[in-house]
Enzyme design. Structure first.
Site, PDB file in Angstrom:
ATOM      1  N   LYS A 259       0.783  -1.063  -0.030  1.00 33.50           N
ATOM      2  CA  LYS A 259      -0.150   0.042  -0.134  1.00 33.50           C
ATOM      3  C   LYS A 259       0.937   1.265   0.087  1.00 33.50           C
ATOM      4  O   LYS A 259       2.006   1.276   0.389  1.00 33.50           O
ATOM      5  CB  LYS A 259      -0.856  -0.109   1.245  1.00 33.50           C
ATOM      6  CG  LYS A 259      -1.982  -1.015   1.336  1.00 33.50           C
ATOM      7  CD  LYS A 259      -3.093  -0.670   2.335  1.00 33.50           C
ATOM      8  CE  LYS A 259      -4.179  -1.858   2.376  1.00 33.50           C
ATOM      9  NZ  LYS A 259      -4.914  -1.362   1.280  1.00 33.50           N
ATOM     10  N   ARG A 333     -11.122 -11.132   1.406  1.00 28.31           N
ATOM     11  CA  ARG A 333     -11.965 -11.841   0.823  1.00 28.31           C
ATOM     12  C   ARG A 333     -11.374 -13.604   1.149  1.00 28.31           C
ATOM     13  O   ARG A 333     -12.010 -14.185   1.041  1.00 28.31           O
ATOM     14  CB  ARG A 333     -12.227 -11.738  -0.709  1.00 28.31           C
ATOM     15  CG  ARG A 333     -11.221 -11.650  -1.373  1.00 28.31           C
ATOM     16  CD  ARG A 333     -11.228 -10.848  -2.707  1.00 28.31           C
ATOM     17  NE  ARG A 333     -11.192  -9.486  -2.732  1.00 28.31           N
ATOM     18  CZ  ARG A 333     -11.416  -8.427  -3.397  1.00 28.31           C
ATOM     19  NH1 ARG A 333     -11.831  -8.703  -4.567  1.00 28.31           N
ATOM     20  NH2 ARG A 333     -11.456  -7.231  -3.222  1.00 28.31           N
TER      21      ARG A 333
HETATM   22  N1  BES Z   1      -8.363  -3.277   3.739  1.00 33.26           N
HETATM   23  C1  BES Z   1      -8.498  -3.137   2.462  1.00 33.26           C
HETATM   24  C2  BES Z   1      -9.839  -2.041   2.141  1.00 33.26           C
HETATM   25  C3  BES Z   1      -9.882  -0.837   2.712  1.00 33.26           C
HETATM   26  C4  BES Z   1      -9.567   0.113   1.975  1.00 33.26           C
HETATM   27  C5  BES Z   1     -10.532  -0.479   3.870  1.00 33.26           C
HETATM   28  C6  BES Z   1      -9.688   1.703   2.489  1.00 33.26           C
HETATM   29  C7  BES Z   1     -10.225   0.985   4.302  1.00 33.26           C
HETATM   30  C8  BES Z   1     -10.078   1.669   3.667  1.00 33.26           C
HETATM   31  C9  BES Z   1      -8.590  -4.049   1.671  1.00 33.26           C
HETATM   32  O1  BES Z   1      -7.913  -5.325   2.054  1.00 33.26           O
HETATM   33  C10 BES Z   1      -7.779  -3.945   0.445  1.00 33.26           C
HETATM   34  O2  BES Z   1      -6.911  -3.522   0.287  1.00 33.26           O
HETATM   35  N2  BES Z   1      -8.900  -3.759  -0.833  1.00 33.26           N
HETATM   36  C11 BES Z   1      -8.552  -3.621  -2.194  1.00 33.26           C
HETATM   37  C12 BES Z   1      -9.003  -4.527  -3.155  1.00 33.26           C
HETATM   38  C13 BES Z   1      -8.326  -4.353  -4.287  1.00 33.26           C
HETATM   39  C14 BES Z   1      -6.798  -4.861  -4.602  1.00 33.26           C
HETATM   40  C15 BES Z   1      -9.069  -5.260  -5.517  1.00 33.26           C
HETATM   41  C16 BES Z   1      -9.070  -2.192  -2.442  1.00 33.26           C
HETATM   42  O3  BES Z   1     -10.273  -1.998  -2.308  1.00 33.26           O
HETATM   43  O4  BES Z   1      -8.213  -1.443  -2.923  1.00 33.26           O
HETATM   44 MN    MN Z   2      -5.708  -5.212   1.629  1.00 34.41          MN
END
Ligand code: BES
Ligand code: MN
Ligand code: ZN
Length: 480
Positions: A259, A333
């Site tokens: 990230k 997921r």
């Molecule tokens: N924990 C994150 C989602 C999230 C994003 C929570 C912003 C709180 C605030 C999750 O694990 C994630 O990284 N999701 C990705 C999925 C994508 C790579 C398909 C996302 O939503 O960017």
């Molecule tokens: Mn994530």
């Protein structure tokens, strides 16, 4: 904060501050001698409109006059908002003991709302602030003064708001203080304190069982994963089994799909679905709800190391489905998929999962609504109703066969990186849908509502505890 109720008038309590609500067109019901509240209204300083608020004094006590707006429109949520703003003012005034004069002829939902709004607004996360800050004067007591006995409604609301504040504590704790094993220890203690038993499956058991998707998320971390299980039966085995399933990624770096560094610290909040589940199950037990519930919390970190999952790795989930992990940041997921299969094998007849799952839901709904996706209209409606009562807004997003096609894998059966990169909240849900099959299932995506929300009564920066009360409201009706 202690919460007490009385049928004495507010002036006969020990409160140093008294909050009095006034409905549109109804005027002041009880005014202390000298009519200070009438004077406040008369001067225009206070008003009957919702959101108006002014302070006056009577014999050394502060009186807060709170406009409540139309009686017909005043419900539990309006009561939370009114109590939240009264509490904000009371805290500024250094109130130690607050008495709410409960308006005449209101139902239990409003009594509960006054308690919840107060306790939620007064919340602070003090764990790491040290003595100087904790010595700050805090509100010690809330008294509700009403003509009838509001004790039962107030104690139920106290349970709920206190549990929600515990969810906030868990969320606000940093990842070094709350790794999966600490969350598991917490759950064990919590269960014991509420007359339940927690079962903790450690990482070896997770692997042994065949939870290849869950284990893949954890394998890059020095902290072992835990599957936390809480069982509650208040029905003598008669109620259908409801599974509450929560994502508890205690820190989500994104894995090798790292990230951006600016906001990465926020990913300590990535366990708030799981925290909501833990507190919801023990609250159902406190309420002696006649239901049968299994709480499942997948607790893990998502880290990088030489052991971490590589993009493109293929793993086998608990139900045998092969998944290509093309994006290591789509880890929630993977954890939930195996928990859902586990719940189905335990005989769950309804599945409700809750997770900070996608940035997509934040793009779609911001922090005002959480997304709900479901394969069952009745369950979706039940969740929408629970959210209306708890003041936690949910908006249903659609599922569709053509969204499901977005998670078809190229080298394995499914992929955790849906293509094309659109409808990200829904395509994540479709991956979960694959594992839920046709068991009635609802998925709550709380990425937008779990933390840093500007709301009238959960105004503290940090974790909101969103969804805990909704889960209780929803689950407690699943008696048949
Ligand atoms: N924990 C994150 C989602 C999230 C994003 C929570 C912003 C709180 C605030 C999750 O694990 C994630 O990284 N999701 C990705 C999925 C994508 C790579 C398909 C996302 O939503 O960017
Ligand atoms: Mn994530
Ligand atoms: Zn995550």
């Amino acid at each position: 904060m202690r919460v007490a109720t009385t049928t004495d008038g507010p002036l006969d309590t020990q409160a140093d501050t008294i909050a009095v609500g006034v409905f549109q067109g109804e005027g002041i019901a009880h005014d202390p001698p000298g009519q200070p509240l009438e004077a406040l209204l008369g001067s225009g300083e206070a008003g009957e409109e919702a959101g108006r608020l002014a302070v006056t004094h009577h014999e050394g006590r502060r009186l807060i006059l709170v406009g409540l707006g139309d009686r017909d429109r005043f419900d539990g949520e309006q009561a939370r908002i009114a109590a939240g703003s009264a509490t904000a003012r009371a805290l500024e005034l250094r109130t130690r003991r607050l008495c709410w004069e409960v308006p005449h002829h209101v139902d239990d939902a409003i009594v509960a709302g006054l308690v919840e709004g107060t306790l939620l607004r007064a919340y602070r996360f003090q764990r790491f602030k040290g003595d100087a800050d904790s010595a700050d004067p805090r509100m010690e007591e809330l008294v509700l003064s009403a003509h009838h006995d509001v004790g039962p409604a107030a104690s139920e609301a106290t349970l709920l708001a206190t549990a929600q504040n515990r969810v906030r504590d868990l969320g606000n704790r940093p990842a070094n203080d709350l790794p999966p094993r600490a969350l598991a220890d917490y759950a064990t203690e919590l269960a014991r304190a509420h007359g339940l038993e927690a079962t903790i499956l450690d990482e070896a058991e997770i692997v042994e069982l065949g939870m290849g998707a869950f284990a893949a998320v954890s394998q890059g971390s020095a902290e072992p994963a835990k599957l936390i299980r809480l069982d509650y039966d208040g029905s003598g085995g008669r109620a259908p089994l409801t599974a509450l399933i929560g994502k508890a990624v205690t820190f989500d770096t994104g894995g090798l799909w790292l990230k951006p560094k600016m906001d990465m610290h926020e990913m300590k909040f990535d366990m708030l679905g799981g925290a909501a589940v833990l507190e919801a199950v023990v609250t159902l037990a406190d309420l002696r709800a006649p239901v049968r519930v299994i709480g499942l919390v997948g607790a893990t970190e998502n880290m990088i190391s030489g052991h971490a999952t590589r993009p493109g790795d293929i793993v086998t989930a608990l139900d045998g489905t092969t998944i290509e992990i093309n994006n290591t940041d789509a880890e929630g997921r993977l954890v939930l998929a195996d928990c859902i299969t586990y719940a189905r094998r335990e005989g769950a007849q309804r599945l409700i999962d809750i997770a900070t799952l996608t940035g997509g839901v934040v793009a779609a709904l911001g922090n005002v609504y959480a997304g709900v996706m479901s394969n069952d209209d009745q369950l979706a409606t039940l969740i929408e109703g629970a959210g209306r009562r708890s003041g936690e807004n949910v908006w249903r997003l659609p599922l569709h066969q053509r969204y499901a096609e977005m998670v078809k894998g190229r080298y394995a059966q499914i992929t955790n990186m849906p293509m094309p990169r659109v409808a990200l909240a829904i395509s994540a849900a479709e991956l979960l849908h694959h594992f839920a099959g046709d068991v009635p299932w609802a998925h709550l995506d709380i990425a937008g509502t779990a933390y840093d929300v500007r709301s009238p009564y959960v105004a503290d920066k940090g974790a909101t505890g969103w969804g805990m009360r909704l889960l209780v409201e929803a689950a407690r009706t699943l008696t048949a």
